[in-house]
Structures are given as structure tokens and as C-alpha cells.
Design an enzyme around this catalytic site. Structure first.
Site, PDB file in Angstrom:
ATOM      1  N   ASN A  42       0.844  -1.188   0.000  1.00 53.60           N
ATOM      2  CA  ASN A  42       0.000   0.000   0.000  1.00 53.60           C
ATOM      3  C   ASN A  42       0.883   1.243   0.000  1.00 53.60           C
ATOM      4  O   ASN A  42       1.970   1.261   0.585  1.00 53.60           O
ATOM      5  CB  ASN A  42      -0.989   0.000   1.179  1.00 53.60           C
ATOM      6  CG  ASN A  42      -0.334  -0.105   2.537  1.00 53.60           C
ATOM      7  OD1 ASN A  42       0.708  -0.742   2.699  1.00 53.60           O
ATOM      8  ND2 ASN A  42      -0.945   0.515   3.527  1.00 53.60           N
ATOM      9  N   GLU A  44       0.412   5.253   0.654  1.00 54.98           N
ATOM     10  CA  GLU A  44      -0.484   6.325   1.091  1.00 54.98           C
ATOM     11  C   GLU A  44      -0.009   7.677   0.575  1.00 54.98           C
ATOM     12  O   GLU A  44       1.107   7.818   0.079  1.00 54.98           O
ATOM     13  CB  GLU A  44      -0.573   6.326   2.624  1.00 54.98           C
ATOM     14  CG  GLU A  44      -1.236   5.067   3.162  1.00 54.98           C
ATOM     15  CD  GLU A  44      -1.377   5.065   4.669  1.00 54.98           C
ATOM     16  OE1 GLU A  44      -0.715   5.878   5.358  1.00 54.98           O
ATOM     17  OE2 GLU A  44      -2.166   4.241   5.160  1.00 54.98           O
ATOM     18  N   GLU A  55      -2.976  -4.573  -3.215  1.00 55.14           N
ATOM     19  CA  GLU A  55      -3.515  -5.482  -4.230  1.00 55.14           C
ATOM     20  C   GLU A  55      -3.530  -4.813  -5.601  1.00 55.14           C
ATOM     21  O   GLU A  55      -3.135  -5.399  -6.606  1.00 55.14           O
ATOM     22  CB  GLU A  55      -4.949  -5.908  -3.860  1.00 55.14           C
ATOM     23  CG  GLU A  55      -5.054  -6.625  -2.530  1.00 55.14           C
ATOM     24  CD  GLU A  55      -5.332  -5.676  -1.361  1.00 55.14           C
ATOM     25  OE1 GLU A  55      -4.749  -4.570  -1.306  1.00 55.14           O
ATOM     26  OE2 GLU A  55      -6.139  -6.057  -0.491  1.00 55.14           O
ATOM     27  N   CYS A  90     -10.290  -4.591  -0.075  1.00 57.43           N
ATOM     28  CA  CYS A  90     -11.399  -3.626  -0.095  1.00 57.43           C
ATOM     29  C   CYS A  90     -12.245  -3.839  -1.348  1.00 57.43           C
ATOM     30  O   CYS A  90     -11.864  -4.558  -2.277  1.00 57.43           O
ATOM     31  CB  CYS A  90     -10.859  -2.198  -0.012  1.00 57.43           C
ATOM     32  SG  CYS A  90     -10.227  -1.554  -1.579  1.00 57.43           S
ATOM     33  N   CYS A  93     -10.551  -2.973  -4.764  1.00 55.89           N
ATOM     34  CA  CYS A  93      -9.619  -4.003  -5.233  1.00 55.89           C
ATOM     35  C   CYS A  93     -10.368  -5.231  -5.740  1.00 55.89           C
ATOM     36  O   CYS A  93      -9.956  -5.858  -6.724  1.00 55.89           O
ATOM     37  CB  CYS A  93      -8.649  -4.386  -4.123  1.00 55.89           C
ATOM     38  SG  CYS A  93      -7.438  -3.091  -3.806  1.00 55.89           S
TER      39      CYS A  93
HETATM   40 ZN   LIG Z   1      -8.026  -2.160  -1.833  1.00 58.80          ZN
END
Ligand SMILES: [Zn+2]
Length: 133
Positions: A42, A44, A55, A90, A93
Site C-alpha cells: 500500500n 499512502e 492489491e 477492499c 480491489c
Molecule cells: Zn483495496
């Protein structure tokens, strides 16, 4: 490549997580049908909405290098790199997965131990939006 090896690669990917705002570290290892594995973390951003999940980072790396068919993805995630419980992808994704993967695409959610949860894309995103020809 077995499931625990793929999860181990997701843990390696999580080490590169850029998550100064949430401290929520996520790593993903995407296995293409070619046998190649694409890693993602990830990433940010101070403005939040430009942030990207691990992902999708893995999928976009793979697709940008010509991959279109995928077997499975392993995901680990947790606060400060603590992967006590499985971290599901999520909704955004899941939608990206549905663009390239069939309902039998495997999603492995790893933890700190050898325990993991296993789902298919069909289980996590039934009745997904697709453009039919
Ligand atoms: Zn996601």
C-alpha cells in the site's frame, strides 16, 4: 508455488509499505498464470484519495508488464506490520480483480502464523459489475 510461499512473498512486499498516516501495513503477492509473481504494497498520500492499495499495486504492475491471466493473490495486512488476523481486500480491489479474474480466482489472507483464510473471487464479489458483449 504453494500457498504459504505466496503468503511469505506478500509479507516481504509489506516491508515496503508506505503508510506514514495509518501505520496500516499491507503486502500482496499476485501469481500470474505465467508463473510470475508480482508484489505490491500500500502507498499512502497526504491527500488520502491518491493512495493505492497493495492489491491494486500488484495488479497494475502485472498488467502494465503484459500479464492478463491470474491464478491467485496472497494478502497480509495489519497495524504496524502485525498480521494477527486475515486482512480482506477492499471493494475497489475486488472490482479490479473482477476485471481480469474469473470467479474461481483464489484469494489467500495470511497471518503471522501458518494459519490463513481462503476465498474465491466469486465468494467475495458475487454479482459483480461486468460489461457483457
Ligand atoms: Zn483495496
Amino acid at each position: 508455488m504453494n500457498v504459504l510461499e505466496l503468503i511469505e512473498q506478500a509479507k516481504e512486499a509489506a516491508k515496503y509499505s508506505y503508510s506514514p498516516y495509518s501505520s496500516f501495513t499491507v503486502g500482496a503477492a499476485l501469481l500470474a498464470k505465467s508463473g510470475e509473481v508480482y508484489l505490491g504494497c500500500n502507498i499512502e498520500n497526504a491527500a488520502f484519495s491518491p493512495s493505492c492499495c497493495a492489491e491494486r499495486t500488484a495488479f497494475f504492475k502485472a498488467v502494465s508488464e503484459g500479464e492478463r491471466e491470474f491464478e491467485a493473490i496472497a494478502i497480509v495486512g495489519g497495524k504496524d506490520g502485525n498480521f494477527e488476523i486475515p486482512c480482506p481486500p477492499c471493494g475497489v480491489c475486488r472490482q479490479v480483480m473482477s476485471e481480469f479474474c474469473s470467479f474461481d480466482f483464489k484469494i489467500y489472507l495470511g497471518t503471522d502464523t501458518d494459519e490463513y483464510a481462503q476465498y474465491s473471487l466469486g465468494e467475495l464479489l458475487p454479482a459483480s459489475f461486468v460489461l457483457e458483449e
